[in-house]
Write an enzyme that holds these catalytic residues in place. Sequence first.
Site, PDB file in Angstrom:
ATOM      1  N   ILE A 476       0.840  -1.214   0.000  1.00  0.00           N
ATOM      2  CA  ILE A 476       0.000   0.000   0.000  1.00  0.00           C
ATOM      3  C   ILE A 476       0.867   1.253   0.000  1.00  0.00           C
ATOM      4  O   ILE A 476       0.449   2.329   0.424  1.00  0.00           O
ATOM      5  CB  ILE A 476      -1.007  -0.008   1.175  1.00  0.00           C
ATOM      6  CG1 ILE A 476      -0.291  -0.085   2.539  1.00  0.00           C
ATOM      7  CG2 ILE A 476      -1.966  -1.168   1.031  1.00  0.00           C
ATOM      8  CD1 ILE A 476      -1.229   0.173   3.714  1.00  0.00           C
ATOM      9  N   GLY A 477       2.070   1.082  -0.515  1.00  0.00           N
ATOM     10  CA  GLY A 477       2.987   2.217  -0.588  1.00  0.00           C
ATOM     11  C   GLY A 477       4.042   2.169   0.502  1.00  0.00           C
ATOM     12  O   GLY A 477       4.924   3.020   0.566  1.00  0.00           O
ATOM     13  N   THR A 478       3.952   1.145   1.351  1.00  0.00           N
ATOM     14  CA  THR A 478       4.842   1.068   2.511  1.00  0.00           C
ATOM     15  C   THR A 478       6.111   0.279   2.232  1.00  0.00           C
ATOM     16  O   THR A 478       7.035   0.324   3.017  1.00  0.00           O
ATOM     17  CB  THR A 478       4.088   0.383   3.672  1.00  0.00           C
ATOM     18  OG1 THR A 478       3.596  -0.868   3.198  1.00  0.00           O
ATOM     19  CG2 THR A 478       2.930   1.233   4.137  1.00  0.00           C
ATOM     20  N   ARG A 641      13.207  -6.142  15.028  1.00  0.00           N
ATOM     21  CA  ARG A 641      14.175  -5.991  13.953  1.00  0.00           C
ATOM     22  C   ARG A 641      13.554  -5.159  12.831  1.00  0.00           C
ATOM     23  O   ARG A 641      12.411  -5.408  12.430  1.00  0.00           O
ATOM     24  CB  ARG A 641      14.523  -7.386  13.410  1.00  0.00           C
ATOM     25  CG  ARG A 641      15.713  -7.416  12.497  1.00  0.00           C
ATOM     26  CD  ARG A 641      16.990  -7.444  13.301  1.00  0.00           C
ATOM     27  NE  ARG A 641      18.144  -7.000  12.540  1.00  0.00           N
ATOM     28  CZ  ARG A 641      18.828  -7.768  11.696  1.00  0.00           C
ATOM     29  NH1 ARG A 641      18.492  -9.015  11.525  1.00  0.00           N
ATOM     30  NH2 ARG A 641      19.864  -7.283  11.042  1.00  0.00           N
ATOM     31  N   PRO A 645      15.469  -0.301   7.050  1.00  0.00           N
ATOM     32  CA  PRO A 645      15.480   0.954   7.809  1.00  0.00           C
ATOM     33  C   PRO A 645      15.095   2.173   6.972  1.00  0.00           C
ATOM     34  O   PRO A 645      14.580   3.145   7.509  1.00  0.00           O
ATOM     35  CB  PRO A 645      16.942   1.071   8.272  1.00  0.00           C
ATOM     36  CG  PRO A 645      17.501  -0.301   8.187  1.00  0.00           C
ATOM     37  CD  PRO A 645      16.764  -0.992   7.072  1.00  0.00           C
ATOM     38  N   GLN A 651       8.165   5.417   7.254  1.00  0.00           N
ATOM     39  CA  GLN A 651       6.895   5.152   7.941  1.00  0.00           C
ATOM     40  C   GLN A 651       6.743   6.024   9.177  1.00  0.00           C
ATOM     41  O   GLN A 651       5.678   6.595   9.434  1.00  0.00           O
ATOM     42  CB  GLN A 651       6.809   3.678   8.351  1.00  0.00           C
ATOM     43  CG  GLN A 651       6.437   2.744   7.231  1.00  0.00           C
ATOM     44  CD  GLN A 651       5.011   2.979   6.790  1.00  0.00           C
ATOM     45  OE1 GLN A 651       4.066   2.835   7.557  1.00  0.00           O
ATOM     46  NE2 GLN A 651       4.843   3.383   5.559  1.00  0.00           N
ATOM     47  N   GLY A 715       5.704  -4.841  13.248  1.00  0.00           N
ATOM     48  CA  GLY A 715       5.291  -3.880  12.222  1.00  0.00           C
ATOM     49  C   GLY A 715       5.586  -2.450  12.650  1.00  0.00           C
ATOM     50  O   GLY A 715       5.775  -2.170  13.828  1.00  0.00           O
ATOM     51  N   GLY A 717       3.916   0.377  10.809  1.00  0.00           N
ATOM     52  CA  GLY A 717       3.036   1.280  10.069  1.00  0.00           C
ATOM     53  C   GLY A 717       2.246   2.237  10.941  1.00  0.00           C
ATOM     54  O   GLY A 717       1.859   3.310  10.504  1.00  0.00           O
ATOM     55  N   GLU A 718       1.979   1.850  12.185  1.00  0.00           N
ATOM     56  CA  GLU A 718       1.044   2.643  12.980  1.00  0.00           C
ATOM     57  C   GLU A 718       1.612   3.218  14.261  1.00  0.00           C
ATOM     58  O   GLU A 718       1.167   4.257  14.742  1.00  0.00           O
ATOM     59  CB  GLU A 718      -0.188   1.768  13.279  1.00  0.00           C
ATOM     60  CG  GLU A 718      -1.015   1.610  12.029  1.00  0.00           C
ATOM     61  CD  GLU A 718      -1.879   0.357  11.995  1.00  0.00           C
ATOM     62  OE1 GLU A 718      -3.093   0.487  11.993  1.00  0.00           O
ATOM     63  OE2 GLU A 718      -1.317  -0.750  11.956  1.00  0.00           O
TER      64      GLU A 718
END
Lengths: 752, 333
Positions: A476-478, A641, A645, A651, A715, A717-718
Amino acid sequence: MAAIQESSTNSPIGKRTPRVDGPLKVTGKAKYTSDFHFPGLLYAVPVEATIANGRIIKLDTARAEKMPGVSAIFHRENIGKISRAVLGEGFEGITDERRPPFEDDVIRYYGQYVALAVASTFETAKAAADAVRVEYSKEKPNVDTHLKADDEPQTVATTFATLKRVQSERGDADEAFQKAPVKLDETYVTPAETQNPLELHSTTAIWDGTTLTLYESSQGVVNLQTVLAQMFGLPKENVRVITKFVGSGFGSKLFPWTHCPLAAAAARKLGKPVKLVVSRKMMFQTVGHRPRTQQRVRLGATDDGKLVSLQHDYVYTTSMLDIHHEDCGETTAFHYSVPNLHVEFGRAKRNIGATADMRGPGAVPGMYATEAAMNEMADLLKLDPVKFRVLNEPKIDESLGVPFSSRHLLECLELGTEKFGWSRRKPETGSMKRDGLTLGWGMASCAWIAARFPAEANVQLRDDGTVRVACATQDIGTGTYTILAQLAAEKTGVPLDKVEAVLGDTLLPAGPLSGGSMATGSVVPAVFSAADHAIAALMGIATKTPGSPFEKRKSDELTLRDGKVFLKEKDSAAGVPFADLLKRANVRLVTGNGKGEATFGDPKPKFSMHSYGCHFVEVTWQPEIARLRVSRVVTVIDAGRIINPLAGRNQIEGAVVMGLGMALFEQTAYDPQNGAPINASLADYIVTVNADAPQIDVHFLDYPDKELNEVGARGIGEIGLAGIAAAITAAVHHATGVRVRELPVRIEDLLA
Amino acid sequence: MKSFEFTRADDAAGAVTIAAKEKTAQQGANIRFIAGGTTLVDLMKLSVETPGQLIDINRLALDKIEPTRGGGLKIGATVRNADLANDATVKRDYSVLSQAILQGASAQLRNMATTAGNLLQRTRCVYFRDPAMPCNKREPGSGCPAITGHNRMLAVLGTSEQCIATNPSDMCVAMAALEATIHIQGPNGSRAIPIADFHLLPGATPHRETVLEPGDLITHVELPSPKVGSKQLYLKLRDRASYEFALASAAVVLEIANGSVTSARIALGGVGTKPWRSPEAESALVGQPANASNFRKAAEAAMRDAKPRSENGFKVELARRCLTHALETAAKS
């Protein structure tokens, strides 16, 4: 200190890796959903309700139907059957808006689709949609911003599960609060927010009489396949969903919205491909949003700063029919050590579109409230907010009674304090100045769940020396393409430019949702075991092919390194490229399938698994013109981990910029009279722009969390969006002396 | 978007003759001139404007910036905002104009938007921009939901019970402080209108926003000869740092001698239904010592008649601070 190190080996894990799909994107070759065209393609434009509560009395389509180029005007009477989807196993069958489009004549929110114009061009379809006349019986909508929990039983159904409204409890929180020497009792409000990814939602549906193919901008193709199969009564294998590139989703593309079955139903009726691109205005109406929340937080502490009681009672909005759960209490029960605790939620129905996940659902509004309360309590105690958190650091997850798999919040705080220069902070409000500006410094910590969805993957080793890794997840672009390639490269030793990563297609092995910051963690075991199986197949060929240098050896005597097969006991010079072994055996490719099980939703986990972090924020304040700007942010993240990077930093920086919007700008406003999301454009819904982006300094700790997967990657992302708003409001208070407890902080709040 | 006819005008007289056939030059006009299109095309996409005919005026050679015999500056109607803001003479002699333009929109929009188009920029009121909503400006007599609804961005000066829409332009605010004159070629000849008289207050006819009549073509704007040694400043306050309309802005052109204000021209943006020249602030300042308390008094005078609504009351104090700070900063420059 374990700041990230460049890997010194050939391992691609942990290396700053540019996107493998970057060249496609910057040259315009990456095809996004609405870029796909097909012969005979028709365009669909929905007609939206212009009331938020009531009923359709009459739908007049006569004028629209007569317009040249119009194929059909669909509505409740002629769209054909669209059934409901139901939640099944394995995170499939999920819809946030459960009512299929056109199911009844009731209008429950402004913008609800009431008809669909289909025509040979987009312009004609739009003109036809505008020409449809709808008469309504209209009632006053309820979009009241003051929230009181609806009268509901103590156990309620939500999208994923049936939940107890008292979601966590220990000790006697109320009694401990009453007796606490220092008390805080405040209510925090976060507004409705709209995701607004750059790429609009879009669907192109193709029906060939048997099979439905859907090009969709989706964060979850596998779920979408199941939902569409259910809605149209098709075998699952007769539905194919393709999502090659996504111009971001921020959660709004996790689960299907009503435009999607509408396009499919139109394609089924007309026998031609139908494209439907949602407008920016509809993005505010029909594809979900973060609900408004109202959160009462009560903290009790001893005089020396030990928490004795924590109560978190929150209410959030839902649409009239839906059951999205905004889990504001997700981190409340474990994040700090406190013997007496009560976390409870309620819901308030409104005439609004379905509420849904937006980046960091639950924890992001939730930790705004709890972290803001922690900051206020630190001020009441006259304690440094960092020290207050250190004093209340838990040894185990006190809500589950299990250890943390890997928690390094204290080290995050230590590093953040150092990098920001926090020791120079003077606690008195308005006391710090620079270049004629008043400075405000604030901080907060953050946490985000670490878990896995089920995932399957396939890895092929091919006789041209390339590797293919495939999984029906999404990028999704990540940077998921790059992560898949890195994982396959790690296992096979083949350089990244010889790895082909394939995703976004339900023909591939079922992959995870791109959500919950779980895609990366979920694909690791699947890709690794798929690679192991492919390598085992290769070794079988190496040992069984007549004339192979490894003929008559046993597979377990061999190893694959740097794309070459070696005898384990020999030095590297004796390696044979795997492509040579395949060619010698006249084998085009060997293949392996792998699978990872879900950990998400495990009722009795052995470990409490989360990512952690903290934000330190500086704002500048000019009272003479009421100008507040965020000037500097230091963020430290403990997310296990970090596989890439470069993408990881991206992100966190993006989350900080978004967090600034949450704290200072973003808010979906509903018109009090007609219930419309009234600032439904990118000019009127204020998001952060480049000029607002502060200096952002991101640091990762690098402690692999092997309880989650072999690489130890959680993760990212958030987590970066959690806590940042509380850090900003603390900095605002420090600069201005004004305590704002309702986001966003606006100029008018600071003018007094 | 509704289908329309598109023609290119080769001479101004021809364009005027065609447009003069129309019944109105105001909201809902069937014939429209188009230059940069940054407002008009946007509104056509929203179906707020549905003209049947567009006359492209980009070839009328109205794109020059030239000195006038009287020592002023003539700015052609189709001079792009970016070119105007970066013109050496404008930057030197009329810097408030350059500053104002550069704080508006985005680089891409400024590259397209024109001088005349900016003079005719329409309000950003969300009710005006959505044909599904009532709006007295768009559909006279349909009502104004903004007065009791979402009005945080809307005006506190020059409002009526029919309309509180803000004029969104930055350029016009600076031009008001510079006392620009708008030159119009119409079916009955040419005329010149001071900018203060060009925009209309909404009153009972919010659909009438300017004095333009059918066929009227803005050919150029004239700035009077510059006030040598004047102190000029444009200050714009908004939620985010860029790409947003003003909550409050101030354009000031000050002359100070021996510590006293000898002349002041002051206009406000983001708070008025038209670019808001403030004679009240000016007369409070002229002849007074240039100090903080007099600047504040001028700002209070400017906002004395403000009429706040449910969400925009803060603009009164914000505009005061904006003007006070603009005057202080200009005086120090």
